[in-house]
Design an enzyme around this catalytic site. Structure first.
Site, PDB file in Angstrom:
ATOM      1  N   ARG A   3      17.815  57.551  53.320  1.00 29.22           N
ATOM      2  CA  ARG A   3      18.255  56.337  54.005  1.00 29.22           C
ATOM      3  C   ARG A   3      18.821  55.361  52.994  1.00 29.22           C
ATOM      4  O   ARG A   3      18.347  55.277  51.868  1.00 29.22           O
ATOM      5  CB  ARG A   3      17.070  55.698  54.740  1.00 29.22           C
ATOM      6  CG  ARG A   3      17.473  54.549  55.661  1.00 29.22           C
ATOM      7  CD  ARG A   3      16.421  54.333  56.736  1.00 29.22           C
ATOM      8  NE  ARG A   3      15.187  53.794  56.193  1.00 29.22           N
ATOM      9  CZ  ARG A   3      14.928  52.479  56.112  1.00 29.22           C
ATOM     10  NH1 ARG A   3      15.818  51.607  56.530  1.00 29.22           N
ATOM     11  NH2 ARG A   3      13.787  52.059  55.625  1.00 29.22           N
ATOM     12  N   GLY A  55      21.488  51.462  52.672  1.00 31.31           N
ATOM     13  CA  GLY A  55      21.620  50.114  53.207  1.00 31.31           C
ATOM     14  C   GLY A  55      22.266  50.045  54.580  1.00 31.31           C
ATOM     15  O   GLY A  55      21.969  49.149  55.367  1.00 31.31           O
ATOM     16  N   GLU A  64      21.609  56.421  57.572  1.00 32.52           N
ATOM     17  CA  GLU A  64      20.737  57.524  57.154  1.00 32.52           C
ATOM     18  C   GLU A  64      21.559  58.756  56.772  1.00 32.52           C
ATOM     19  O   GLU A  64      22.738  58.860  57.099  1.00 32.52           O
ATOM     20  CB  GLU A  64      19.789  57.921  58.294  1.00 32.52           C
ATOM     21  CG  GLU A  64      18.880  56.812  58.789  1.00 32.52           C
ATOM     22  CD  GLU A  64      19.430  56.058  59.978  1.00 32.52           C
ATOM     23  OE1 GLU A  64      18.745  55.114  60.415  1.00 32.52           O
ATOM     24  OE2 GLU A  64      20.541  56.393  60.459  1.00 32.52           O
ATOM     25  N   ASP A  71      27.972  53.542  38.994  1.00 35.67           N
ATOM     26  CA  ASP A  71      26.553  53.492  39.405  1.00 35.67           C
ATOM     27  C   ASP A  71      25.789  54.716  38.904  1.00 35.67           C
ATOM     28  O   ASP A  71      24.988  55.303  39.628  1.00 35.67           O
ATOM     29  CB  ASP A  71      26.447  53.386  40.930  1.00 35.67           C
ATOM     30  CG  ASP A  71      25.092  52.812  41.368  1.00 35.67           C
ATOM     31  OD1 ASP A  71      24.410  52.188  40.522  1.00 35.67           O
ATOM     32  OD2 ASP A  71      24.714  52.993  42.536  1.00 35.67           O
TER      33      ASP A  71
END
Length: 689
Positions: free
Chosen positions: A199, A201, A204, A317
């Site tokens: 899950r 922000g 899912e 990231d």
């Protein structure tokens, strides 16, 4: 009860995984239906208009190559040795060791080069022979040893051989498959959705199985209301763009996307399924990694970053939680939500995870590119070795302190690190971009040449031939329990309304990555569907021997294009009738099955050719003199596009011709004429049909 449901969800998911690996085609609950062979007339024009009917374009596509190969091996004796030679070279290029390549290269040389030379029938250049001989004499066998031959084989295949393929039934089959590919409109009904595996922000991630091939994927579903509530539209659309950029070309080190589609409520990405958990999870379970184990992960991640950077994408990231393991233990970079295209403009936003962000990313207003990822790689490798980021001492959670240390602190590396490792990390963690490893002009190549990776063969890394240090346990779902993952509170989005303007943002969201769809089909149902279609078409040919083929009527005429369409059948415009249409420069003809009369509509009777929509389906609207309308519906998007183009072109040219010819007084006549024609059974070359 909740525990039982979780266990059942896990069992169902694991069973689907096992069956999908063994026989994915047998798991297919839907069947791909190929269109009629007559689709060739429309699809060939559609593909030609887009420059797709060339040797390079078809040979480079998975299904195109398979059909071309099949044609050469079964129907063209002169091309058979060339294709066999090509396939042996491709097998050679994938061999792991120099010893294997040495043996294989000798076999290829003896079978396909020396044998032909002795027979004085070697159709290749002297320079190609000398190139291979020179290397073999020195026992040098690089993977690209036979590259000159690859180029010359393709040169020999692209002329008459390719033209014969275009004239064959195999090209017709290619047109049938391309029509299926270009008419993909996915919905949730095209997938069997299994348990939740993560899950984020906005939504899912679920395990799912594609219904028509049985292949397992991960389905990332983003909630449109939640996106609107958090003003995340740009982020969601950016992820779709970034995934489309990196999901082409062969890269086994990125979680790539095969499809994107949306429903009224959700955006869905269909991604590679990774069952082995992430490096953050394994770091917490396994403890820190040794230098040798870290080297394995670093090498595969570097190749993933190289693939992105070659496409001018900076990831932004990189951290252990975003590195996923497959069932064998190999890794892929996942979640491109923060990735950015720097081909036209360098980004300057401060995004990422504190403790992994490069100094230039933290400095507001400073532009950067792929440099940011190499610094993040240094931070991540340090964490795999020590259990924490180099700038997150004593488990501090103060983001400002972490950022301050990133900008000012000189990283102290433990004495236990080898000199090669120290050299690598010092190079990656340079605050000055102009001195950082990977940023000196040659990108990933600089990092790959670090002494720390001296023991690696990068071709072996790419082929995933090195044994992973950690193999996830089989028979387990390496993800948190469905109840631990939890679900969103529906109350959060209760007051959010999705307007037409919100939906309009996602109008161009649906996407199929061609090469990934073709690879999926080739691995699963391609042979089965082809065999079934061959049997069906053979039966139809036998039956149609008495009636004649629809295509026969177009032979020897100036027919521009022909194929099936549906037309409105009665004055109340409520029923569709399937008919076979023939477009000529001055008229449109059509007929029903068997001996039904042929009908005709002349171009001079048409006033316009437009696109309209009936019950959410695009249709063609022909406005006819006298206020009448003629509505046509196609079975697929490419057919609609091509019929619209060809009808408009024919109508325009007919209008120009009429303007050039002196006007003659004609009696008014019916716009649609019914022709009394010879039944198809009686047609033959004698009457020119």
């Amino acid at each position: 009860m909740a525990d039982l449901e979780a266990v059942l969800a896990d069992v169902s998911y694991l069973m689907a995984m096992e069956k999908s690996k063994a026989t994915p085609a047998a798991r297919a609950s839907k069947k791909i239906l190929l269109p009629e062979p007559s689709i060739r007339s429309v699809m060939q024009k559609y593909l030609e208009d887009r420059g797709e009917v060339t040797f390079e374009k078809i040979f480079s596509q998975k299904l195109g190559y398979l059909l071309f190969r099949d044609f050469c091996l079964k129907h063209l004796e002169e091309a058979k040795p060339l294709v066999e030679f090509y396939e042996e070279i491709k097998k050679y290029e994938k061999l792991e060791t120099e010893e294997e390549r040495l043996v294989c290269s000798r076999e290829i040389f003896d079978t396909y080069i020396m044998k032909e030379l002795l027979a004085c029938s070697h159709p290749f250049s002297k320079s190609a022979i000398e190139h291979v001989q020179g290397h073999l004499v020195k026992k040098q066998v690089p993977p690209d040893l036979f590259q000159p031959y690859i180029e010359e084989i393709c040169q020999n295949l692209r002329g008459d051989v390719f033209q014969k393929f275009i004239e064959s039934d195999k090209f017709t089959r290619f047109c049938q498959w391309k029509n299926v590919e270009l008419n993909i409109h996915l919905t949730m009904n095209d997938f069997s959705v299994h348990r939740i595996i993560g899950r984020g922000g906005f939504g899912e991630v679920y395990g799912c199985r594609k219904a028509d091939t049985g292949k397992m994927y991960a389905m990332k579903c983003l909630d449109k209301k939640r996106i609107k509530m958090k003003q995340g539209e740009t982020l969601a659309l950016n992820e779709r763009i970034m995934l489309s950029l990196v999901s082409t070309g062969d890269c086994p080190f990125i979680v790539c996307m095969s499809y994107a589609f949306h429903t009224p409520d959700k955006l869905s990405f269909i991604l590679d399924l990774m069952n082995g958990g992430d490096l953050h999870y394994h770091l917490s379970q396994h403890g820190v990694f040794s230098e040798a184990d870290m080297r394995f992960y670093a090498a595969e991640i570097i190749l993933g970053l190289e693939h992105m950077h070659n496409r001018f994408v900076v990831y932004r990231d990189l951290k252990p939680a975003n590195i996923l393991l497959d069932e064998h233990g190999h890794v892929r970079i996942s979640d491109l939500g923060l990735a950015c295209d720097f081909s036209k403009k360098k980004p300057h936003a401060s995004v990422g995870t504190h403790g992994y962000m490069a100094p230039e990313v933290l400095q507001k207003g400073v532009a950067y590119d792929s440099s940011a990822d190499w610094f993040s790689l240094g931070c991540m490798l340090f964490k795999l070795l020590r259990g924490h980021s180099p700038f997150r001492q004593h488990k501090t959670k103060d983001k400002h302190e972490i950022d301050r240390m990133t900008l000012t602190m000189a990283v102290e590396l433990p004495d236990s690190f080898s000199p090669e490792l120290r050299s690598l990390l010092e190079g990656l963690l340079q605050r000055d971009v102009n001195r950082r490893l990977g940023c000196l002009g040659r990108g990933a190549q600089e990092v790959k040449e670090s002494p720390f990776f001296r023991s690696l063969d990068w071709q072996m890394v790419f082929l995933q031939k090195y044994p992973p240090p950690l193999i996830p346990p089989r028979g387990e779902v390496n993800a948190a329990d469905a109840f631990d993952i939890g679900s969103f509170d529906e109350e959060d989005t209760k007051g959010i309304k999705l307007l037409d303007s919100d939906q309009e943002l996602y109008r161009n969201f649906p996407l199929t990555i061609s090469e990934r769809w073709q690879q999926e089909v080739a691995e699963t149902v391609f042979d089965t569907i082809n065999a079934e279609t061959d049997r069906l078409e053979a039966r139809k040919k036998t039956k149609n021997k008495q009636l004649g083929h629809e295509e026969d009527y177009a032979l020897g005429k100036d027919c521009i294009m022909h194929g099936y369409m549906s037309k409105m059948g009665n004055p109340f415009l409520t029923q569709w009738q399937r008919r076979y249409f023939y477009l000529f420069p001055n008229r449109l003809e059509w007929r029903g099955e068997g001996e039904a009369p042929q009908s005709l509509l002349t171009m001079e009777e048409i006033q316009s050719v437009e696109e309209t929509q009936i019950k959410e389906r695009k249709c063609l609207l022909l406005k006819i003199r006298g206020g009448k309308q003629f509505v046509l519906q196609c079975d697929s998007d490419p057919e609609l596009v091509q019929w619209k183009k060809e009808l408009r072109d024919a109508y325009r040219e007919a209008q120009q011709l009429v303007q050039r010819v002196p006007k003659m007084k004609n009696k008014p006549r019916s716009p649609v004429v019914e022709l009394s024609k010879v039944p198809l059974i009686q047609r033959g070359s004698a009457n020119g049909l």
